[in-house]
Design a protein around this motif. Structure first.
Motif, short mmCIF file in Angstrom:
data_model
loop_
_atom_site.label_atom_id
_atom_site.label_comp_id
_atom_site.label_asym_id
_atom_site.label_seq_id
_atom_site.Cartn_x
_atom_site.Cartn_y
_atom_site.Cartn_z
N THR A 185 6.10 6.95 2.20
CA THR A 185 6.96 6.35 1.18
C THR A 185 6.50 6.72 -0.22
O THR A 185 5.30 6.75 -0.50
CB THR A 185 6.98 4.81 1.31
OG1 THR A 185 7.74 4.26 0.24
CG2 THR A 185 5.58 4.22 1.29
N GLU B 105 6.17 -2.97 -3.16
CA GLU B 105 5.42 -3.39 -1.98
C GLU B 105 6.35 -3.92 -0.90
O GLU B 105 6.10 -3.74 0.29
CB GLU B 105 4.41 -4.45 -2.37
CG GLU B 105 3.48 -4.86 -1.25
CD GLU B 105 2.45 -5.87 -1.70
OE1 GLU B 105 2.80 -7.06 -1.75
OE2 GLU B 105 1.31 -5.48 -2.01
N ASP C 157 9.19 -2.87 0.11
CA ASP C 157 9.71 -1.82 0.97
C ASP C 157 8.73 -1.51 2.10
O ASP C 157 9.13 -1.30 3.25
CB ASP C 157 9.98 -0.55 0.17
CG ASP C 157 11.15 -0.70 -0.79
OD1 ASP C 157 12.13 -1.37 -0.42
OD2 ASP C 157 11.07 -0.17 -1.91
N VAL C 158 7.46 -1.47 1.77
CA VAL C 158 6.43 -1.21 2.77
C VAL C 158 6.37 -2.36 3.77
O VAL C 158 6.32 -2.14 4.99
CB VAL C 158 5.05 -1.01 2.10
CG1 VAL C 158 3.95 -0.97 3.16
CG2 VAL C 158 5.04 0.26 1.27
N LEU D 205 7.07 -2.15 7.84
CA LEU D 205 6.10 -2.57 8.85
C LEU D 205 6.68 -3.66 9.75
O LEU D 205 6.45 -3.68 10.95
CB LEU D 205 4.83 -3.08 8.17
CG LEU D 205 4.00 -2.01 7.45
CD1 LEU D 205 2.93 -2.66 6.59
CD2 LEU D 205 3.36 -1.03 8.44
N TYR E 219 1.41 3.27 7.35
CA TYR E 219 2.13 3.92 6.27
C TYR E 219 1.15 4.64 5.35
O TYR E 219 -0.03 4.30 5.26
CB TYR E 219 2.95 2.91 5.47
CG TYR E 219 2.13 2.05 4.53
CD1 TYR E 219 1.97 2.40 3.19
CD2 TYR E 219 1.50 0.90 4.98
CE1 TYR E 219 1.21 1.62 2.33
CE2 TYR E 219 0.75 0.11 4.13
CZ TYR E 219 0.60 0.48 2.81
OH TYR E 219 -0.16 -0.28 1.97
N THR F 59 1.34 6.40 1.24
CA THR F 59 2.15 6.51 0.04
C THR F 59 2.02 7.90 -0.55
O THR F 59 0.93 8.44 -0.70
CB THR F 59 1.69 5.47 -1.00
OG1 THR F 59 1.79 4.16 -0.42
CG2 THR F 59 2.56 5.52 -2.24
N LYS G 194 -2.48 -3.96 3.61
CA LYS G 194 -1.20 -4.64 3.80
C LYS G 194 -0.71 -4.48 5.24
O LYS G 194 -0.09 -5.40 5.79
CB LYS G 194 -0.16 -4.10 2.82
CG LYS G 194 1.23 -4.71 2.95
CD LYS G 194 1.20 -6.22 2.78
CE LYS G 194 0.81 -6.61 1.38
NZ LYS G 194 0.84 -8.10 1.25
N THR G 195 -0.99 -3.35 5.86
CA THR G 195 -0.64 -3.13 7.25
C THR G 195 -1.19 -4.24 8.13
O THR G 195 -0.49 -4.80 8.98
CB THR G 195 -1.18 -1.78 7.74
OG1 THR G 195 -0.60 -0.73 6.97
CG2 THR G 195 -0.86 -1.54 9.21
#
Length: 234
Positions: free
Chosen positions: A80, A85, A87-88, A92, A99, A101, A191-192
């Motif tokens: 991406t 954030e 969108d991520v 997920l 992901y 970036t 964040k994942t």
């Protein structure tokens, strides 16, 4: 040799990634649109898909959702260039396992892909199944049940639960979880991990009060809340 699909509309990025992955012995197909990606994914079995969210025809998040609905076991790595954030997080939540970036180097992306392909089974397990109260995690069949009711989990959700149930009642750091479930060389955002924990919590909670709880330890990590003496190896 793994079978990979790259859905990327930038010909330069797609070509460089294909060349790098083929040097590692993988079979790689590259397509430039979401529609072409969905058609390609409906063909031969795939081990991993690299999906750019910024596609010219379909929204990448929607493509991810459709891929996950038809290919529950395949690894999906998003690319991406979007700065938001959310969108991520949405990507997920609808099924991506990881992901990166943009801009991202081919070497970094290949290293991440190789790490995912190596992780066909969590490295921290030496047991076939484990019970913890009403929870049963069966590594051999990759099935999770709570009080006899099956809980459908995605690949990384299952691996994450397997890691937590390996040490019930023990505080496991974020860094340890990222290393054991994703990649020991991970240096990016976690964040994942947060999104997968949230999704796993919802799915466990949906089967009732008998399910164990995942407790957040702020500034540290997570703990699977249950009586450690209830765990047993088989």
């Amino acid at each position: 040799m793994a079978r990979l699909l790259v859905i990327e509309d930038d010909a330069e990025i797609g070509g460089a990634l294909q060349a790098a992955l083929e040097r590692h012995g993988h079979h790689v197909a590259v397509v430039a649109t979401g529609a072409a990606g969905l058609r390609a994914a409906a063909g031969d079995p795939l081990d991993l898909i690299v999906l750019d969210l910024g596609l010219p025809d379909l929204d990448g998040v929607e493509v991810c959702r459709r891929l996950r609905s038809t290919l529950p076991a395949v690894v999906i790595v998003m690319l991406t260039a979007r700065s938001r954030e959310m969108d991520v997080v949405v990507g997920l939540e609808v099924g991506a396992d990881d992901y990166l970036t943009k801009p991202v180097s081919s070497s970094e992306l290949v290293a991440r892909i190789q790490a995912h392909l190596r992780r066909t089974e969590p490295s921290h397990t030496s047991w076939r199944s484990r019970s913890l109260g009403a929870l049963v995690v069966d590594v051999a069949s990759r099935r999770v049940t709570v009080a006899g009711e099956e809980v459908p989990l995605r690949r990384k959700e299952f691996d994450l639960l397997t890691r937590l149930v390996a040490e019930p009642g023990v505080a496991v750091t974020r860094e340890t979880l990222m290393a054991d479930v994703w990649d020991e060389h991970w240096h990016g955002s976690t964040k994942t991990l947060d999104v997968h924990v949230a999704s796993l919590r919802r799915k466990l909670a949906s089967v009732g009060a008998d399910a164990p709880r995942i407790v957040t330890l702020r500034g540290h990590g997570y703990r699977l809340e249950a009586d450690p003496t209830a765990a047993r190896d088989q």
